[in-house]
Enzyme design. Sequence first.
Site: not given
Length: 571
Positions: A122, A235, A237, A251, A254, A285, A350, A385
Site C-alpha cells: 500500500f 485527506q 483520497h 471510493l 487503494e 495519498r 475521504h 494518513r
Amino acid sequence: MTANYETREHDVLIIGAGGAGLRAAIEALAQGASVGVVCKSLLGKAHTVMAEGGIAAAMANVDAADNWKTHFRDTMRGGKFLNDWRMAQLHAQESPDRVHELEQWGALFDRTENGDILQRAFGGHTFKRLCHVGDRTGLEMIRTLQDRGVQQGIDVYMECTVTRLLTDDGRVAGAFAYWRETGRFIVFKAKSIVIATGGIGKAWRVTSNSWEYTGDGMALAYEAGAELIDMEFVQFHPTGMVWPPGVQGILVTEAVRGEGGMLRNRAGERFMEKYDPKRMELSTRDVVARSIYTEVKEGRGTEHGGAYLDISHKPAEYVKRKLPSMYHQFKELADVDITKGPMEVGPTCHYMMGGIRVDAETAQSTVPGLFAAGEAAAGLHGANRLGGNSLSDLLVFGRRAGLAAAEYARRASPAPNDSAQIAEAEKELVAPFSNAGTESPYAVHRDLQEVMQNLVGIYRTKDDLERALVELEKLNARAAKASVEGSRLFNPGWHLSNDLKAMLIVSEAVTRSALARTESRGAHSRIDYPNVDAIWEKKHNIIVRQAGGMNRSESRVQEMPEELKQILAAD
C-alpha cells in the site's frame, strides 16, 4: 420544557458503532462496565465498511524484514512528523496483537500458502503490510466486532442521534438524543463517554463518505469544551469515481494500486513518473491526489475530468479474485469491465486527520470523562494518513478508549440530571419547526458543500480561505433560520437541520486552521505558501470554544525521545 423523554443509564456510553466504537464497547464490557452504544444508522452499516484495502500491521508474514519500528517510521514520515509520536509508537507496536485478536474472534483473512494472514503493498508503506479480505476488509472487521459485541451483550440504540453532551462541574455526565424514527427524546446518564463518530466528509460536495459523516462527534466535544487539534488536515483520497455523476466520489480502493494498477493521463502517459518516480502509484495519498489534480488542471485529464486507473493488464481471474467489490462496483454503476479497460478516477474528500485532541495512553480528551477514538480523534496520523492505518487505528485506540473509559467510570460517581441543560437541548433541537421563513436546510447544505469544495479543497489560498470564512458566517445565519414542516416522524429535513450545526462548526474549524498554517504540509496545500516551514513543523493548531465564539491557538509539537529519533533517522 416537557418531561416527555425516556432515560437510560450506563457506566460507559459509546457514540458511534463503527470499528472504534465496537472495539471500545467490547473492551469496556470485558472490564465489567455497563455499556450502551448509540448509532445514527443501523448496526453493521457503519462507514468502516468503506475501508476496503486492509489493516496495516507489521506482522512480517510476507516481508520478513518488517517490524514495528519500520511501521512507526512510515507513519511518522507519512504524517510529516506532526503525528503524536507516542500514538504512532503504540499503534505500530500493538496492531499485530489486535489483528490476531480479530482473527481469533472469527475474521476470515486471505491466506499465504503456509496459512498465515496474507499481506499486500500500500502507498507509503515500506513493506507488504496490509492484512486483507479481498477488497472487503472493513466489512469483515465490522461483522466480526459486531458478532463479538452482540455475543457479549452490548445494549445498542440504533437510529438514534445524540445532539448534546450533558456536563456536571466540567466533566461529562450524559447525553441528550432523539430517536430518528419517532422524533422522541432520550436522555442517557453515563459516567464516561467515548466518541467514535467518524469524520466530516459530507461538508464537501465530492466525497467518499456516507450520509452519517457530518462531524457530529467533533462538534459535540467542541461544544462540551474539548479541544480540537490540526483541523486543517483533510485527506482527499486520490481515487474516487468521477463518472457517471450520480456516483461521483464513491471510493475506488487503494488496493487497486496495491495490486498493480497504473495511473495514466489522457495521452496515455504514466504521469506518476513525474511526481514520485521512486514509489509511482504507491506514493502517499496526498502526493497522488495532488498529481491527478494537477494533470486535470493542466489539460491532461480524462473526458470527465479525472485520470485513468488501469488494472486490465492483470489476468481477469486475478482481478476478480483480488478486487471483487471493485469489479462489481464499476460493472453495476459505470458499465465498465475493469478486467478489460481503465476506470476513470479523481480526488474525493475521504478522511479527517484532525479531530478531538486525546491523550495517547488513554484516549481521553481535554474534558474529564470524555474519550475519543478512530477518525473523530486526532494525533496518530499527523498531516497525512497512510492507507490501512485507519483500521488498525480503530482497533488499537478503540480498545484503549474502552479500557480507560471503564476505569474512569469505576471511580466516578453518577451525576444528577441537569434539567436546564436538557430543556435547552430540547428547545434547540425543535427550533426548526417554529422558525419563520422559507430557508431550506437542503439549500444551506448544498451551498456549504460548494463553499468547502471550491474554497477549502485540495489547494488553498489566503483569499479563498478568508472568503470561505465570510461565506460560512452567512451560512450560519441562514442555518439558524432554516425551517422544516411536518411532524417529527420520519423527517429527513429536520435531521439535516441538526446535522448542519455540526458541519458548520467543523467547517469553520478547518478553515480557520488552514488560514493560520502558512505552509504546505501533508494533505494541507497552500498555493501561496508552497513549501514546508520549519516553524510550523513544531506547531499544532488548537481550536476551542470560548464565550466570543471559536478561538484558535497554537501548541508545540511534543519532543520525541532519543531512541525514537534514531529509528526515524535510519534508512
